[in-house]
Motif scaffolding. Structure first.
Motif, mmCIF file in Angstrom:
data_model
loop_
_atom_site.group_PDB
_atom_site.id
_atom_site.type_symbol
_atom_site.label_atom_id
_atom_site.label_comp_id
_atom_site.label_asym_id
_atom_site.label_seq_id
_atom_site.Cartn_x
_atom_site.Cartn_y
_atom_site.Cartn_z
ATOM 1 N N THR A 719 -8.993 33.867 -35.463
ATOM 2 C CA THR A 719 -9.890 33.008 -34.689
ATOM 3 C C THR A 719 -11.097 32.625 -35.529
ATOM 4 O OG1 THR A 719 -9.245 34.364 -32.830
ATOM 5 C CG2 THR A 719 -11.018 32.817 -32.456
ATOM 6 N N ASP A 722 -10.001 30.185 -38.207
ATOM 7 C CA ASP A 722 -9.701 28.888 -37.592
ATOM 8 C C ASP A 722 -10.975 28.128 -37.251
ATOM 9 O OD1 ASP A 722 -7.080 28.763 -37.757
ATOM 10 O OD2 ASP A 722 -6.617 29.133 -35.642
ATOM 11 N N SER A 723 -11.944 28.846 -36.760
ATOM 12 C CA SER A 723 -13.157 28.165 -36.310
ATOM 13 C C SER A 723 -14.105 27.913 -37.475
ATOM 14 C CB SER A 723 -13.863 29.004 -35.249
ATOM 15 O OG SER A 723 -14.298 30.211 -35.834
#
Lengths: 885, 226
Positions: A719, A722-723
């Motif tokens: 996460t 990805d961010s």
């Protein structure tokens, strides 16, 4: 009228499109008048005042009060946009501030004098273009216009009043207005107002009355304004009938065509046709037949033809250029193929004797047109005949020597054969020479050769030899015939050669276009395709070119195809404007002509794709536009392909999202179930459980908790990656150390495997984020442990290869299944091995980390069996040779 | 005598399992839930060791380290979540002795606590450091591996000496660079990598899998004491 009154679906669709476009656009209302002083500005301000009182946000963008008191009083109640001071030739000229207006963005803006020409250096050459931009931005506009400024009435006004109006406006602007309000004042009233000094003050008023405001002029102008408005109302009426399925009064199959030539009279013809077409509500075409001789005409005449065709386009016609040698035939052939019902043609004013010898186009059309109507319009003046330019540029010294030499050679041959042949046959030798010259050189050389040949023939071949005197007057006939034949031959030969050259040139262009299209078809990346297109255009047209590609709808000079920019990046907004509006701008255009480059939009199917910047406007601009269209098609093709890929990716993302849910729910629940079960069992059955069972349960809790910890960690890490929340802290690290620390951490996981390392002491240091790189190693080793049977070997090797430091994790397991190696780096992909648990994030995380380091990661099978995952980190800035410091 | 532990931790569940686990090892446990309470308890109880969670409700745990270091050298062991390397470094640079990443196994925590306590007891004692087959005589500047003397360059020795001085605890990269090369070389981590590699090659059986000179990725190095 026919019985079936339902509107044609295509028409309906067209109308829906028009209406949607209109809904987003601002509305344009034109206060239309016959001349200055009728009170247009006053009427506009009154209407604006009413709107303002009704609560509409009204701003006076540019209003010229001419010092009239009543007008000023009306303006006083409105918000006035500050004018822009434009420096022009040392004088500060107040202009309408387009950018200010767009920024202010009121609902309704007043912009006086629609036909005004902006000061040089403004964005647009004409104020109506400013207004178009306001409308496009969704701002409604009230404006004023006098009838004499309309393009199609320009020459009529000039005829009636004797005043040539320079500030003209395409009729289409008025036609597209949502509303036209005629501001009418009888001529006498206007003259009285003029006398009272309400229009112009003092001396200016007197001069105005003498020149322009003569009663006759005013009446004529008023008639034109009334008629133009009536035409417009008529068109609206027809539109209404069409919308409400009221039958047409006549078939709409009318189609007009006007023949355009190099004469200045052609523009008049075009305007007349535009008026005629408007009256019939018929589409029309302006046809120019490009004969082989056209290329021989002076440059300004050729430019005039182009201007006439542009005029036709502005007036709503379709310009067509037909290459043919015979004008009449080409015109009729095209007319038949395009279902033209009426041909408009100019009537030549030639002396009668001339007409006896040559058939005019009108005669020819009248003779062969069949059922097509012919309108012949008398020319105002044909004084300026199409000057032919017979290439009279002085021949070069080399050509001159060649010409004289060839005639000399003919003379030598003639002298040798003089005793054997009759003089008439010797003349043939000279004619051969003339043909030779005409085939090599220009018209002037061939002409010179003709004259020289006749002279030489007379001097050397006609008795008495050695003089120009002629013994027998019979030879005069020979001379005349010989000169005529020589001149004709040279003219024809040169013409044919020119034509062949032009055909060859066209052939080259066509071939180039074909190659261009073929080249672009092979490209798979938009940027590469654009670069190739720009390079090809630059090469073919001999003019530096670059293509600018948008990034999220914004044109940036940083995304250009050439190394060096051919324009300063301060022109980025121009390119952006071109991109947004799909119109060319910059050098050599009406819009922002002060720019250093010419910007052409690349668009296909109405959607903008990029902008082509050219260092100069090359001669064959229409040709360039053909290439641009081709390039745009190629880019569009690539974009569609990309969209398709994107949607596939989205679909896969959707799939992976659902697989995430199932994976996460499964993978979190399983260890949670074990932990809960074991813990509650220990709590509730402590006494009953034997010692070793308790230990077993405790061990299970610890192990499962650890597994869940890893899973949660991976999910969080993915996460974060990805961010883009992960910051990379690069520092110099030794791979040996990284591997060592990782193996230390992995002792338990790898306990049942044989671990080997192959790390030469000569390995360079690498500049990486050690925590992230350790994560990569952990994930690779975890996979190796997970997918291979216990007891097998897992090897970690590192070495330098070409420009990369390569790290490999090799195992002796089953390897990747067929085609699997390509997918293992996708999120939530899980190996096909049975009974292995995991979310399928390890390799995706590893890939994200390696890529963030500018490296690559690849999976494959070892030839000797087993899998290998390869991490390649670029050296250079990222590696430092080892060795004592 | 039972060693006294001050546990500064706001999470009740962590306190709930640490309390009996530490008591089982014969530690006497004091608890504090906030930074302020922690500082007050540390000065009032004078514990033998402090277990400190960095994420406290009232103040940053780092202020607790600073406050304690103002008057005491008592060992401070930081409990921090994994992946927050910068926090660990900040804590170590502020004067913490060591850290344990959450989630941790009880055995790991107990081993770290023992090492920290031993270090306190040993301060100023024996001049010869022993671990595995390695012996470092700081006074005589002699290093032997399995009884065989190993020749170290002056910088290698200085590096090893620094590690020995902090044996058992993590030494951050900055601390090492500062103590061995001087404050003007704090960014030159490549020196450290190269010399650490050489030192391992001379002292470790398998330099790719070191047993004593361990790397703590993202933080620094640790010389193991057992």
């Amino acid at each position: 009228m026919t019985g079936d009154e339902r509107p044609n679906p295509d028409d309906l669709l067209e109308r829906v499109k028009e209406e949607t476009a209109r809904a987003k656009r601002g509305r344009l209302k034109v206060f239309f008048g016959a001349s200055a002083g009728v009170g247009k500005t006053y009427a506009m301000l009154e209407a604006a005042g009413a709107q303002q009182r009704a609560g509409v946000d009204v701003v006076a963008g540019y209003v010229e009060t001419h010092g009239r008191k009543e007008t000023e009083a009306l303006l006083a109640g409105l918000e006035v946009l500050p004018r822009l001071e434009v420096e022009y030739k040392g004088v500060r000229v107040p202009e309408f501030d387009l950018d200010g207006a767009l920024a202010r963005h009121p609902v309704l803006m007043l912009v006086d004098e629609l036909a005004h020409t902006n000061a040089a250096g403004s964005r647009h050459a004409k104020r109506w273009q400013d207004v178009m931009e306001l409308l496009e931005a969704g701002i409604s506009v009230y404006t004023t216009l006098n009838v004499q400024h309309l393009e199609s009435l320009n020459d009529v006004v000039a005829q009636v009043t004797g005043v040539v109006v320079r500030e003209t406006l395409p009729d289409s602007v008025l036609d597209e207005a949502d509303e036209i309000e005629l501001v009418d004042l009888p001529a006498d009233d206007l003259l009285r107002r003029l006398d009272e000094g309400k229009v112009y003050a003092g001396e200016q008023a007197r001069r105005a009355t003498e020149n322009f405001f003569r009663p006759g002029n005013l009446i004529a102008l008023r008639e034109m304004a009334l008629r133009r408005t009536a035409d417009r109302v008529d068109a609206q009426m027809r539109d209404y009938r069409r919308q409400h399925a009221i039958g047409e009064t006549w078939a709409v199959s009318n189609r007009l065509m006007v023949c355009v030539g190099p004469s200045p009279f052609s523009a008049q013809l075009v305007r007349a046709t535009a008026r005629l077409a408007a009256r019939f509500d018929a589409p029309w075409t302006a046809v120019f037949v490009e004969t082989p001789g056209f290329a021989g005409l002076a440059g300004d005449i050729r430019a005039r033809v182009q201007a006439t065709l542009r005029l036709a386009e502005q007036l709503g016609g379709t310009p067509v250029t037909l290459p043919a040698s015979h004008v009449g035939g080409a015109v009729l052939q095209y007319a038949r193929s395009a279902n033209v019902t009426t041909i408009v043609v100019g009537k030549p004013r030639e002396a009668l004797w001339l007409r006896l010898f040559r058939h005019s186009l009108v005669d020819e059309l009248l003779r062969d047109s069949g059922d097509i109507e012919i309108y012949a319009i008398e020319g105002e003046s044909v004084a300026e005949r199409t000057r032919r330019r017979f290439d009279w540029e002085a021949p070069g010294v080399r050509e001159l020597v060649g010409t004289v030499g060839l005639v000399g050679l003919c003379t030598v041959v003639s002298l040798l054969l003089r005793e054997l042949l009759a003089p008439v046959n010797l003349a043939m030798i000279y004619l051969l020479g003339v043909i030779g010259v005409a085939m090599r050189s220009g018209r002037s050389d061939a002409f010179l050769a003709s004259l020289l040949s006749v002279a030489a023939f007379d001097f050397f071949c006609v008795p008495p030899y050695g003089t120009f005197a002629v013994a027998d007057y019979e030879y005069v006939v020979t001379f005349v015939a010989m000169l005529t034949v020589a001149l004709t031959i040279s003219h024809l030969t040169v013409s044919i050669r020119r034509q062949a050259e032009r055909a060859a040139q066209r052939e080259i262009r066509t071939q180039a276009l074909y190659n261009f299209a073929k080249d672009l078809a092979g490209e798979t990346g938009a940027f590469e395709a654009a670069r190739r297109a720009a390079d090809s255009i630059a090469r073919l047209f001999g003019c530096p070119a670059m293509i600018l590609l948008p990034d999220a709808g914004k044109i940036s000079f940083r995304r250009r195809t050439s190394e060096r920019s051919l324009a300063p990046s301060s022109e980025e907004p121009i390119a952006q404007w071109v991109f947004d509006h799909g119109q060319k701008a910059g050098k050599g255009t009406d819009t922002l002509s002060g720019a250093t480059a010419l910007y052409l939009p690349l668009q296909a199917g109405g959607s903008p794709l990029g902008v082509l910047a050219l260092a100069a406007a090359p001669e064959g601009l229409p040709q360039v536009e053909v290439f641009v269209a081709q390039a745009a098609l190629a880019l569009e093709r690539l974009r569609s392909a990309q969209l398709l890929r994107d949607s596939e990716v989205r679909m896969r993302t959707e799939e992976s999202r659902s697989s995430l849910l199932s994976a996460v729910s499964h993978d979190l629940r399983t260890p949670l179930a074990s932990i809960t079960g074991a813990a509650t069992s220990l709590r509730d059955q402590w006494e009953k459980l034997p010692e070793d069972a308790r230990n077993e349960l405790l061990e299970s809790i610890a192990e499962e908790a650890e597994r869940m910890g890893r899973l949660v960690h991976n999910l969080l890490e993915m996460t974060r990656l990805d961010s883009g929340a992960v910051e990379i802290h690069r520092d110099w690290h030794s791979l040996e150390e990284l591997v060592g620390a990782t193996l230390e951490r992995m002792t338990k996981v790898l306990a049942r495997h044989v671990v080997r390392t192959s790390l030469p002491a000569s390995l360079p240091l690498v500049r990486v984020d050690d925590v992230l790189m350790q994560q990569v190693l952990v994930n690779l080793l975890e996979n190796a442990a997970k997918y291979t049977p216990p007891g097998t070997e897992v090897e970690i090797a590192a070495f330098v290869e070409e420009n990369a430091v390569v790290m490999e994790v090799r195992d002796r397991g089953p390897g990747f299944a067929k085609d699997e190696a390509e997918h293992v780096f996708e999120k939530f992909y899980r190996g096909k091995t049975d009974g292995v648990r995991g979310v399928g994030l390890g390799l995706a995380i590893s890939q994200a980390i390696v890529q963030a380091h500018g490296g690559r990661i690849a999976a494959s099978n070892r030839p000797s069996g087993g899998a290998v995952v390869r991490v390649m980190l670029p050296v250079g800035a990222n590696a430092l040779a080892a060795g004592p410091v | 005598m039972n060693a006294e532990v001050l546990l500064i931790e706001d999470d009740p569940q962590i306190r709930r399992f640490l309390r009996p686990a530490l008591a089982a090892e014969n530690y006497r446990v004091y608890e504090a839930v906030t930074a302020a309470e922690g500082i007050a308890q540390a000065s009032a109880r004078q514990p033998d060791i402090v277990l400190l969670d960095l994420g406290l409700p009232d103040r940053d745990g780092l202020t607790v380290i600073g406050a304690i270091r103002g008057w005491s050298q008592m060992p401070i062991l930081v409990l921090s979540a994994r992946g927050q390397e910068s926090d660990k470094i900040a804590a170590l640079d502020a004067g913490a002795d060591d850290f344990v990443g959450k989630p941790f196994a009880m055995g790991e925590l107990l081993a770290r606590m023992r090492a920290a306590l031993r270090r306190m007891a040993r301060v100023g004692s024996s001049a010869v450091f022993h671990v595995g087959g390695i012996a470092v005589d700081l006074a005589a500047r002699v290093v032997t591996v399995n009884g065989v003397e190993v020749h170290l360059t002056p910088i290698e020795f200085k590096l090893l000496q620094t590690m020995v001085r902090h044996a058992g605890r993590v030494v951050t990269q900055r601390q090492l660079l500062n103590e061995v090369w001087g404050p003007q070389h704090l960014e030159e981590s490549q020196y450290l990598r190269v010399y650490m590699g050489q030192l391992r090659r001379k002292l470790e059986a398998d330099p790719a899998r070191p047993r004593y000179l361990r790397t703590e990725p993202g933080v620094g190095y640790r010389l193991m004491t057992e």
